[in-house]
Design a protein around this motif. Structure first.
Motif, PDB file in Angstrom:
ATOM      1  N   MET A   1       0.839  -1.184   0.000  1.00 22.35           N
ATOM      2  CA  MET A   1       0.000   0.000   0.000  1.00 22.35           C
ATOM      3  C   MET A   1       0.883   1.246   0.000  1.00 22.35           C
ATOM      4  SD  MET A   1      -3.052  -0.939   2.648  1.00 22.35           S
ATOM      5  CE  MET A   1      -4.197   0.201   1.951  1.00 22.35           C
ATOM      6  N   ALA A   2       0.350   2.317  -0.535  1.00 15.52           N
ATOM      7  CA  ALA A   2       1.116   3.552  -0.659  1.00 15.52           C
ATOM      8  C   ALA A   2       0.591   4.620   0.298  1.00 15.52           C
ATOM      9  CB  ALA A   2       1.036   4.061  -2.088  1.00 15.52           C
ATOM     10  N   LEU A   3       1.477   5.512   0.638  1.00 23.31           N
ATOM     11  CA  LEU A   3       1.164   6.665   1.466  1.00 23.31           C
ATOM     12  C   LEU A   3       0.860   7.837   0.554  1.00 23.31           C
ATOM     13  CD1 LEU A   3       1.324   8.281   4.224  1.00 23.31           C
ATOM     14  CD2 LEU A   3       3.729   8.666   3.630  1.00 23.31           C
ATOM     15  N   HIS A   4      -0.288   8.489   0.743  1.00 25.03           N
ATOM     16  CA  HIS A   4      -0.571   9.684  -0.047  1.00 25.03           C
ATOM     17  C   HIS A   4       0.134  10.865   0.617  1.00 25.03           C
ATOM     18  CE1 HIS A   4      -2.400  12.105  -3.068  1.00 25.03           C
ATOM     19  NE2 HIS A   4      -2.716  12.987  -2.130  1.00 25.03           N
ATOM     20  N   PHE A   5       0.945  11.592  -0.156  1.00 25.31           N
ATOM     21  CA  PHE A   5       1.753  12.698   0.349  1.00 25.31           C
ATOM     22  C   PHE A   5       1.431  13.966  -0.418  1.00 25.31           C
ATOM     23  CE2 PHE A   5       5.944  14.959  -0.277  1.00 25.31           C
ATOM     24  CZ  PHE A   5       5.902  15.631   0.932  1.00 25.31           C
ATOM     25  N   SER A  16       1.684  16.268  -5.015  1.00 21.10           N
ATOM     26  CA  SER A  16       0.600  15.415  -4.542  1.00 21.10           C
ATOM     27  C   SER A  16       0.741  14.081  -5.248  1.00 21.10           C
ATOM     28  CB  SER A  16      -0.762  16.046  -4.853  1.00 21.10           C
ATOM     29  OG  SER A  16      -1.804  15.185  -4.430  1.00 21.10           O
ATOM     30  N   GLN A  17       1.188  13.054  -4.483  1.00 21.34           N
ATOM     31  CA  GLN A  17       1.384  11.747  -5.101  1.00 21.34           C
ATOM     32  C   GLN A  17       1.445  10.659  -4.038  1.00 21.34           C
ATOM     33  OE1 GLN A  17       5.703  12.647  -6.406  1.00 21.34           O
ATOM     34  NE2 GLN A  17       5.583  10.419  -6.360  1.00 21.34           N
ATOM     35  N   ASP A  18       1.303   9.423  -4.477  1.00 21.49           N
ATOM     36  CA  ASP A  18       1.453   8.274  -3.598  1.00 21.49           C
ATOM     37  C   ASP A  18       2.928   7.886  -3.570  1.00 21.49           C
ATOM     38  OD1 ASP A  18      -1.247   8.220  -3.100  1.00 21.49           O
ATOM     39  OD2 ASP A  18      -1.674   6.645  -4.552  1.00 21.49           O
ATOM     40  N   VAL A  19       3.451   7.673  -2.358  1.00 24.31           N
ATOM     41  CA  VAL A  19       4.863   7.330  -2.173  1.00 24.31           C
ATOM     42  C   VAL A  19       4.955   6.190  -1.173  1.00 24.31           C
ATOM     43  CG1 VAL A  19       5.645   9.673  -2.685  1.00 24.31           C
ATOM     44  CG2 VAL A  19       5.208   9.017  -0.310  1.00 24.31           C
ATOM     45  N   TYR A  20       6.161   5.660  -1.011  1.00 22.48           N
ATOM     46  CA  TYR A  20       6.382   4.595  -0.032  1.00 22.48           C
ATOM     47  C   TYR A  20       6.563   5.174   1.374  1.00 22.48           C
ATOM     48  CZ  TYR A  20       8.633   0.875   2.578  1.00 22.48           C
ATOM     49  OH  TYR A  20       8.950  -0.031   3.552  1.00 22.48           O
ATOM     50  N   GLN A  35       2.548   4.339   5.198  1.00 23.99           N
ATOM     51  CA  GLN A  35       1.106   4.103   5.161  1.00 23.99           C
ATOM     52  C   GLN A  35       0.673   3.455   6.473  1.00 23.99           C
ATOM     53  OE1 GLN A  35      -1.328   4.924   3.143  1.00 23.99           O
ATOM     54  NE2 GLN A  35      -2.861   3.763   4.228  1.00 23.99           N
ATOM     55  N   GLY A  36      -0.429   3.910   7.054  1.00 23.85           N
ATOM     56  CA  GLY A  36      -0.953   3.330   8.277  1.00 23.85           C
ATOM     57  C   GLY A  36      -0.413   3.964   9.546  1.00 23.85           C
ATOM     58  N   HIS A  37       0.405   5.005   9.421  1.00 24.07           N
ATOM     59  CA  HIS A  37       0.952   5.692  10.594  1.00 24.07           C
ATOM     60  C   HIS A  37      -0.192   6.258  11.438  1.00 24.07           C
ATOM     61  CE1 HIS A  37       3.311   8.505  13.013  1.00 24.07           C
ATOM     62  NE2 HIS A  37       4.426   7.983  12.506  1.00 24.07           N
ATOM     63  N   TYR A  52      10.685   8.820  -0.505  1.00 23.60           N
ATOM     64  CA  TYR A  52      11.012   7.515  -1.081  1.00 23.60           C
ATOM     65  C   TYR A  52       9.824   7.064  -1.932  1.00 23.60           C
ATOM     66  CZ  TYR A  52      14.659   7.427   2.489  1.00 23.60           C
ATOM     67  OH  TYR A  52      15.741   7.732   3.287  1.00 23.60           O
ATOM     68  N   ASP A  53      10.027   6.988  -3.244  1.00 20.39           N
ATOM     69  CA  ASP A  53       8.934   6.605  -4.136  1.00 20.39           C
ATOM     70  C   ASP A  53       8.557   5.138  -3.995  1.00 20.39           C
ATOM     71  OD1 ASP A  53       8.452   9.135  -5.336  1.00 20.39           O
ATOM     72  OD2 ASP A  53      10.263   8.871  -6.539  1.00 20.39           O
ATOM     73  N   SER A  54       9.536   4.283  -3.653  1.00 22.89           N
ATOM     74  CA  SER A  54       9.260   2.862  -3.458  1.00 22.89           C
ATOM     75  C   SER A  54      10.236   2.312  -2.425  1.00 22.89           C
ATOM     76  CB  SER A  54       9.393   2.094  -4.772  1.00 22.89           C
ATOM     77  OG  SER A  54      10.708   2.183  -5.279  1.00 22.89           O
TER      78      SER A  54
END
Length: 86
Positions: A1-5, A16-20, A35-37, A52-54
């Protein structure tokens, strides 16, 4: 799952993008967000965000001046006073 930043300044939406993962220069020390913090809010000091993108990728550095970071249901939002672009 990705973190939305999202990285925002008073003038514009910078990113505005999804990142690791993102590490943030908090006023009481750097902290990493995945993700999930748990919900969290902190002031930030002048310094570099590491994005970190991935998993295992080399981070991108984005230099910010002051502001706040908020982790919530929608991910991580950094409200920076200013972003210093190279």
């Amino acid at each position: 799952m990705a973190l939305h930043f999202e990285l925002v300044t008073p003038e514009r939406l910078v990113l505005s993008q999804d990142v690791y993962m993102v590490t943030v220069p908090g006023t009481e020390g750097d902290f990493g967000v995945l993700q999930g913090h748990a919900p969290f809010m902190s002031t930030i000091r002048d310094g570099a965000l590491h994005v970190y993108d991935s998993n295992g990728a080399a981070p991108r550095e984005i230099h910010v001046v002051g502001g706040f970071a908020e982790v919530g249901e929608n991910g991580l939002t950094v409200l920076a006073e200013r972003v210093i672009e190279d």
